[in-house]
Design a protein around this motif. Structure first.
Motif, mmCIF file in Angstrom:
data_model
loop_
_atom_site.group_PDB
_atom_site.id
_atom_site.type_symbol
_atom_site.label_atom_id
_atom_site.label_comp_id
_atom_site.label_asym_id
_atom_site.label_seq_id
_atom_site.Cartn_x
_atom_site.Cartn_y
_atom_site.Cartn_z
ATOM 1 N N GLU A 110 0.809 -1.217 0.000
ATOM 2 C CA GLU A 110 0.000 0.000 0.000
ATOM 3 C C GLU A 110 0.841 1.265 0.000
ATOM 4 N N TRP A 111 2.144 1.144 0.302
ATOM 5 C CA TRP A 111 2.997 2.320 0.317
ATOM 6 C C TRP A 111 3.288 2.847 -1.080
ATOM 7 N N ALA A 112 3.020 2.033 -2.090
ATOM 8 C CA ALA A 112 3.260 2.482 -3.465
ATOM 9 C C ALA A 112 2.315 3.614 -3.844
ATOM 10 N N ARG A 113 1.212 3.747 -3.097
ATOM 11 C CA ARG A 113 0.195 4.754 -3.427
ATOM 12 C C ARG A 113 0.296 6.012 -2.581
ATOM 13 N N SER A 114 1.057 5.962 -1.476
ATOM 14 C CA SER A 114 1.107 7.140 -0.590
ATOM 15 C C SER A 114 2.369 7.090 0.263
ATOM 16 N N ASP A 115 2.643 8.228 0.924
ATOM 17 C CA ASP A 115 3.793 8.313 1.827
ATOM 18 C C ASP A 115 3.542 7.425 3.047
ATOM 19 N N PRO A 116 4.454 6.524 3.356
ATOM 20 C CA PRO A 116 4.221 5.595 4.479
ATOM 21 C C PRO A 116 4.378 6.214 5.858
ATOM 22 N N LYS A 117 4.803 7.453 5.945
ATOM 23 C CA LYS A 117 5.076 8.065 7.249
ATOM 24 C C LYS A 117 3.838 8.027 8.142
ATOM 25 N N GLY A 118 3.996 7.399 9.310
ATOM 26 C CA GLY A 118 2.921 7.341 10.295
ATOM 27 C C GLY A 118 1.737 6.483 9.901
ATOM 28 N N SER A 119 1.913 5.576 8.937
ATOM 29 C CA SER A 119 0.770 4.814 8.418
ATOM 30 C C SER A 119 0.509 3.504 9.154
ATOM 31 N N VAL A 120 1.426 3.072 10.002
ATOM 32 C CA VAL A 120 1.290 1.776 10.673
ATOM 33 C C VAL A 120 0.942 1.999 12.139
#
Length: 782
Positions: free
Chosen positions: A194-204
């Motif tokens: 899912e990180w391919a679509r958005s910035d992974p910062k703070g996503s988990v």
């Protein structure tokens, strides 16, 4: 199941051969013509069946031993080494690691309870779990018992070992879980689809490392990556692993690392070398960086004794943490402003700007060759260590931060499991309101809870040098918020709860400070049988039971506590229990200063005050004689039924254990408990940290009885009380003496001292306890 059935069949065959050996031997002898040959054939068949059965049963363990200790790896890179190491034992991995990898279930249970607390505050937050080094997926299956897998929006299992991941895929397919993605990746470079679509910062929102951090070479990169992707406000990182650690360089780091973190030099040396053979690193650097990079929420240091108990003790730890960028302003304000600043035991970070020109002396290297146009403004130094674990936990800021000093280590457990002063009499004179701020001795917290229920004052500073008394009150506060009334009364009313440990991890822990959780984890047997027989005060209760048993009046004790009238109660006391208690043996014990301190919590100076005004027999007689003829033990006078029976009853218990009192503590999200600030310090130090006129009331029990006559410490403490009390504010205390010497100190410092009650003999009690000879008030009039 097939392996077990085969083993049982082979063992059964061996038993049949043994039981019917005479007939079998005769048959073989008939066919071979030799009894010796028949004996050997019979023995060989029995041994073969037994060995085959044993081999089938121990197959997982034998495979584990072969692949872990004997079979050469012959690999240079991490992935190949892992594949070679686990390929032949992947199918038996879970069966052979249950005893070795301790703490996984506890870590997941704790994580589940903390996640529920976080989700309650932000229910719209996506719940994404990344299990790094998850291997066979055992953690996911185990977590389903604590927090259903269906609760997660997505779960990602990451591992570098394909044989273990194949077991995980088969496990998840069998369970029908469709929200789990298995990824074969290097942990230090893990990336979610899912990180391919958005910035992974703070996503988990949730990341676990279960016995994997010690196996990952690039752990600095991994932890930095986790810090980037973990949600700052709603993210949780949970770790369980082996470790070694030496002496901590500072009190701050020691407080973060928790109880029993330090390992002996032999343990450090041996386990680092032992695990290094399997490319598992137990050097302190991994855990040190983990505790530096993140804010510690909970920690527990244990020893695995599964091989040879008390001899082989492998250090392991359970750790839960958050991003250091989470908002801790509420805790900083509570600790440093509302709590009275704690004299530097709170946040190590300064609230003022630090300039390098103030801390770094300039270098004298002469005039510069080139004129620089750069600004000469002072640079800010922003690198600071993490705050204490008190700042990051999820509950209310009840417990104030403290560093463990030598005096704290002298207290191995709580002295008082119950409070021995009558709060109803206190309330009669306190005239408490919602705008009052008060200071009280913590003790077991019963009276402080009574004040909160009855008047809900603005602030209640609970002070005790014994950390364990703070742990006890903190447990009561947290349990009142987390549990239902039946479980709560079972713990603190009946004094036992068979599922205390399960309640601790799954419900109570998120509201406890890390140090309090460690104490109750270590002492999780406290509620197994009789809680009120624990602690030093429990020795007095045990002695009473022995005395009653020897005297043959145990049934009379129960009759006294269940008497239907005062007259019946007084008769049982006079005819049965008084002769048993006021006998020469018990009085002789009460004369012992060692027994008085260890069993009753009576210090030497207070004991001396009693003896200066009479004998020990007279004091005990005057204490006990008037009570049975004045108060009903069955209905309200709960102090002595507790000591006689070892538990409370619904009709005779402290206010916080009544259903109405419990509901008052729980109401409006525990608003009544917001007033509490628990200090682990001396009264003098706490007073020094408070601002002038910030208190209106203080209840210090018999605290000043502990000091020697003429002690300068009393003068200093009274001076501080005068400074922090507002005009009209006052202090209540009790004393074992009819006229304690320190009354003169209060008068000399400007207080108006009034005797609210003085015991004059064995006829009339001062209150439902009547343990003290006098009750006093000192008021600040100007």
């Amino acid at each position: 199941m097939t392996t077990v059935s085969r083993a049982l069949l082979l063992i059964g065959s061996a038993l049949v051969i043994y039981i019917e050996r005479r007939y079998v031997r005769e048959a073989i002898t008939y066919w071979t013509g030799s009894s010796t040959i028949a004996a050997f054939i019979l023995l060989g068949c029995s041994l073969t069946a037994f060995i085959l059965a044993l081999g089938s049963t121990l197959r997982p363990q034998l495979k584990f031993i072969w692949h872990c200790f004997i079979r050469p790896l012959r690999a240079s890179d991490q992935r190949t080494r892992l594949d070679n190491f686990y390929k032949g034992q992947a199918d038996v991995y879970d069966a052979t690691r249950s005893g070795l990898l301790r703490g996984r279930n506890t870590m997941l249970n704790l994580s589940a309870s903390h996640i529920r607390t976080m989700q309650a505050k932000n229910p719209k937050q996506r719940l994404i779990w990344v299990d790094i080094g998850g291997g066979t997926g055992h953690n996911v299956e185990l977590m389903d018992k604590h927090l259903p897998v269906s609760s997660f929006d997505a779960i990602y299992l990451i591992d570098l070992c394909e044989p273990l991941l194949q077991v995980a895929r088969e496990r998840f397919a069998k369970r029908g879980w469709t929200n789990i993605t298995v990824l074969c990746q290097d942990a230090s470079e893990f990336a979610l689809p899912e990180w391919a679509r958005s910035d992974p910062k703070g996503s988990v929102s949730f990341i676990t490392l279960s016995y994997s951090l010690s196996m990952i070479p690039n752990f600095y990169t991994l932890l930095d990556r986790i810090d980037y992707v973990l949600s700052p406000e709603n993210g949780l990182l949970s770790v369980v692993d082996f470790y070694t650690s030496g002496k901590q360089p500072s009190l701050h780091e020691k407080a973060i690392g928790g109880t029993s973190k330090e390992c002996g030099w032999l343990s450090r040396w041996f386990w680092q070398i032992w695990f290094d053979f399997d490319h598992v690193s137990l050097s302190p650097h991994r855990r040190d960086y983990l505790e530096y990079k993140f804010g510690t929420v909970k920690t527990y240091n244990g020893r695995n004794r599964f091989v040879i108990p008390f001899i082989v003790r492998i250090p392991y730890y359970i750790w839960l943490g958050r991003s250091r960028s989470c908002d801790v302003s509420r805790f900083c304000h509570a600790f440093e402003v509302e709590g009275g600043n704690m004299l530097g035991n709170s946040s190590p970070a300064s609230f003022t700007t630090i300039k390098d020109s103030e801390t770094i002396p300039p270098l004298e290297i002469g005039e510069p060759v080139l004129n620089s146009q750069a600004s000469h403004a002072d640079a800010l130094i922003t690198v600071t260590p993490p705050l204490s674990s008190f700042h990051y936990h999820l509950g209310k800021p009840w417990r104030l931060p403290y560093y463990e000093q030598a005096i704290h280590q002298a207290f191995r457990t709580f002295i008082y499991s119950f409070t021995w002063e009558d709060p109803e009499v206190d309330m009669k004179y306190l005239d408490l309101g919602s705008e009052d701020s008060m200071l009280v001795i913590t003790s077991a917290g019963d009276n402080a809870l009574h004040y909160a229920i009855a008047a809900q004052p603005k602030r209640i500073h609970c002070v005790d040098m014994n950390p364990c008394q703070g742990h006890l009150l903190e447990l009561k506060l947290a349990a009142a918020q987390a549990l239902e009334y039946e479980d709560f009364f079972s713990m603190f009313g009946n004094g036992h709860h068979p599922k205390f440990r399960a309640l601790l991890d799954s419900k109570i822990a998120p509201l406890l400070s890390s140090i309090a959780y460690q104490f109750w984890h270590i002492n999780d047997d406290a509620f197994f049988k009789a809680f009120y027989l624990k602690g030093y005060s429990g020795w007095a209760l045990r002695l009473a039971r022995i005395v009653f048993s020897i005297a043959g009046v145990s049934k009379d004790v129960e009759a006294l506590c269940n008497a239907g009238s005062i007259a019946q109660q007084e008769q049982i006391w006079r005819e049965k229990l008084r002769p048993a208690l006021l006998n020469p043996v018990v009085i002789a014990l009460l004369k012992s200063p060692i027994f008085c301190w260890n069993a009753l919590g009576v210090p030497l100076n207070q004991r001396r005050m009693v003896l200066d005004e009479g004998s020990m027999y007279e004091f005990v007689r005057d204490t006990l004689n008037p009570l049975p003829s004045t108060y009903s033990f069955k209905d309200g006078a709960y102090f002595y039924p507790l000591t006689l029976l070892g538990h409370y009853t619904p009709s005779s218990c402290p206010e916080y254990l009544t259903r109405s009192g419990f509901q008052a503590l729980k109401a409006n999200n525990g608003k009544a408990t917001d007033a509490f600030r628990l200090h682990t310090d001396s009264i003098y130090n706490v007073l020094r940290g408070l601002t002038p006129w910030s208190l209106t009331r203080a209840v210090i029990m018999d605290h000043l009885d502990w000091f020697s006559p003429g002690s300068k410490d009393v003068d200093d403490e009274v001076d501080q009380f005068y400074r922090v009390l507002s005009p009209g504010g006052f202090i209540l205390w009790r004393s074992a003496a009819r006229k304690p010497w320190y009354c003169d100190v209060f008068e000399r410092k400007g207080f108006t001292v009034t005797a609210l009650g003085v015991r004059k003999g064995p006829e009339v009690p001062l209150d439902r306890v009547n343990m003290y000879a006098s009750f006093w008030r000192a008021m600040k009039t100007t």
